[in-house]
Design an enzyme around this catalytic site. Structure first.
Site, mmCIF file in Angstrom:
data_model
loop_
_atom_site.group_PDB
_atom_site.id
_atom_site.type_symbol
_atom_site.label_atom_id
_atom_site.label_comp_id
_atom_site.label_asym_id
_atom_site.label_seq_id
_atom_site.Cartn_x
_atom_site.Cartn_y
_atom_site.Cartn_z
ATOM 1 N N GLU A 1 5.697 122.473 23.108
ATOM 2 C CA GLU A 1 5.979 121.869 24.424
ATOM 3 C C GLU A 1 5.713 122.865 25.557
ATOM 4 O O GLU A 1 5.143 122.508 26.587
ATOM 5 C CB GLU A 1 7.420 121.352 24.497
ATOM 6 C CG GLU A 1 7.716 120.718 25.846
ATOM 7 C CD GLU A 1 8.545 119.464 25.802
ATOM 8 O OE1 GLU A 1 8.886 118.988 24.715
ATOM 9 O OE2 GLU A 1 8.844 118.945 26.888
ATOM 10 N N ASP B 1 16.516 121.155 23.569
ATOM 11 C CA ASP B 1 16.235 119.820 23.019
ATOM 12 C C ASP B 1 15.730 119.906 21.584
ATOM 13 O O ASP B 1 16.151 119.131 20.716
ATOM 14 C CB ASP B 1 15.193 119.099 23.884
ATOM 15 C CG ASP B 1 15.656 118.957 25.318
ATOM 16 O OD1 ASP B 1 16.860 119.146 25.566
ATOM 17 O OD2 ASP B 1 14.815 118.670 26.179
ATOM 18 N N SER C 1 15.621 113.139 25.364
ATOM 19 C CA SER C 1 14.766 114.001 24.536
ATOM 20 C C SER C 1 13.849 113.248 23.588
ATOM 21 O O SER C 1 13.691 113.634 22.427
ATOM 22 C CB SER C 1 15.601 114.968 23.704
ATOM 23 O OG SER C 1 15.884 116.067 24.451
ATOM 24 N N SER C 2 13.232 112.196 24.086
ATOM 25 C CA SER C 2 12.239 111.518 23.243
ATOM 26 C C SER C 2 11.101 112.483 22.921
ATOM 27 O O SER C 2 10.525 112.425 21.835
ATOM 28 C CB SER C 2 11.723 110.259 23.922
ATOM 29 O OG SER C 2 11.275 110.548 25.220
ATOM 30 N N ASP D 1 19.597 126.510 29.459
ATOM 31 C CA ASP D 1 18.875 127.067 28.298
ATOM 32 C C ASP D 1 17.784 128.046 28.703
ATOM 33 O O ASP D 1 17.690 129.142 28.162
ATOM 34 C CB ASP D 1 18.356 125.969 27.353
ATOM 35 C CG ASP D 1 17.478 124.920 27.992
ATOM 36 O OD1 ASP D 1 17.318 124.935 29.230
ATOM 37 O OD2 ASP D 1 16.926 124.083 27.242
#
Ligand code: GLA
Length: 394
Positions: free
Chosen positions: A168, A180, A134-135, A43
């Protein structure tokens, strides 16, 4: 392998909310975690990925406040954070711990919409935390959906994903790509997201859950080096891209190059950069084969792609570890397994196996025995289904 009880979780969330922050009752929101079938570390290199939102994720109970204070607690973490919104700057702080993720989204949402009201939050979830499912994206997207709904700003899902991603990258400081947050925000039951990260553009591809199941195998090895190791890979790929641009041709992303380009630049890079780039370019080709296999329902071919992807992430990208190598090899040795690879960033955490329907329990047992024999610890197994996208619940 027991599916958690959603209603129980929601009622625990509401009870904790009342105990911590009092009445009136909050509204509750959900955002899913994800597994990525193919496209490891593509990505942030402008490539494609193939994630699916799972039927587990993060729940947020939330209520706006009339002042600018933000109060956050969680069912799973001890740390409780209370902060005045005016004190939330451009970056998280060590003392905010896990709360840095929702605070980052609060900050980014405020910048984007001009809404800076305070909020009371309680978070809970049924995903293993920090295990590669991907919490962190799920908590970000759940926060973004909560803020958007409570304020009535009507942002669409790609906008929510971009907000979460910005939080993020900028606020938390992980130089991750967009996979994510998009996988969580654009999740649809029964569909895998084929995301072209350079656009971004996307389409949904059906996944026949009656022909193949996804077994998640959690090594329970903590991903201690994940942040530094991850950012180091991002920097190495940027360097390899620079060399290719200077030596061969000028393309916008590392994932756009062909293997013969890389061979032309081989003498201009060291072995590490060469192998990082070989993984990225090879993984793009594997991804194309994976999409063809998925579209034709050929899970054997898709499984083969997963196996090759794992080898490349282990040997060339060096983000695997003994635990992930052993657990995926043990899965491949079982009847009814199409293929297996690590999922997420690597460095520990979870792997996935594509399994013929009805075989998962036995595979989990056999792999569990092999894992215990080698490491003396227990792995966890879960059969995950493709879940809904985010939204208000309960
Ligand atoms: C983490 C990052 C993603 C992606 C994967 C590796 O999950 O958050 O952006 O780079 O690792 O594919």
């Amino acid at each position: 392998m027991h599916a958690p009880d959603r209603q129980k979780l929601l009622s625990a969330l509401r009870t904790r909310f009342r105990e911590a922050w009092g009445d009136p009752a909050p509204r509750c929101f959900f955002a899913p975690g994800r597994v990525n079938l193919v496209g490891a570390h593509l990505d942030y290199n402008g490539g494609d990925v193939l994630p699916m939102a799972v039927d587990r994720g993060v729940y947020a109970a939330a209520r706006l406040r009339s002042d600018g204070r933000i109060r956050l607690c969680s069912l799973d973490q001890k740390l409780v954070v209370e902060v005045d919104g005016a004190e939330v700057g451009q970056r998280t702080r060590p003392e905010w711990g896990w709360a840095g993720y929702p605070l980052g989204v609060w900050h980014t949402y405020g910048k984007h919409t001009g809404r800076h009201a305070g909020v009371d939050f309680v978070f809970g979830g049924d995903l293993p935390i920090g295990a590669g499912l991907s919490s962190s994206a799920a908590i970000e997207v759940a926060t973004a959906v909560a803020l958007d709904t409570l304020h009535g700003t009507g942002l669409d899902r790609p906008q929510l994903a971009l907000l979460a991603h910005r939080a993020e990258n900028g606020f938390v400081g992980l130089r991750c790509g967009i996979m994510d947050q998009f996988a969580s925000a654009l999740g649809r039951p029964g569909q895998v997201l084929w995301l072209h990260c350079s656009g971004p553009r996307w389409e949904h591809v059906p996944f026949d859950g009656k022909a193949c199941e996804v077994l998640v195998m959690d090594t329970r090895k903590p991903r201690l080096l994940a942040k530094t190791g991850f950012n180091e890979r991002v920097a190495q790929c940027a360097k390899a891209h620079e060399v290719l641009r200077a030596q061969v041709r000028d393309l916008p992303h590392l994932a756009d190059y062909a293997m013969h380009d890389l061979e032309l630049a081989r003498d201009a890079m060291d072995d590490v950069l060469y192998r990082r780039a070989r993984h990225v370019i090879g993984e793009m080709a594997r991804l194309d084969r994976g999409v063809v296999a998925l579209r034709s329902g050929d899970f054997r071919a898709l499984g083969q792609v997963l196996n090759e992807s794992h080898r490349s992430t282990a040997v060339d990208y060096e983000v695997s570890c003994d635990e992930l190598d052993v657990i995926t090899a043990a899965a491949r040795a079982c009847d009814g397994v199409f293929g297996a690879r690590l999922t997420g960033a690597g460095f520990g955490g979870c792997a996935i196996a594509l399994v013929a329907p009805g075989r998962a329990t036995e595979v989990a047992q056999q792999v569990g025995i092999a894992y215990r024999a080698r490491f003396g610890t227990e792995a966890n197994f879960d059969l995950l289904r493709i879940g809904n996208g985010p939204g208000e619940v309960g």
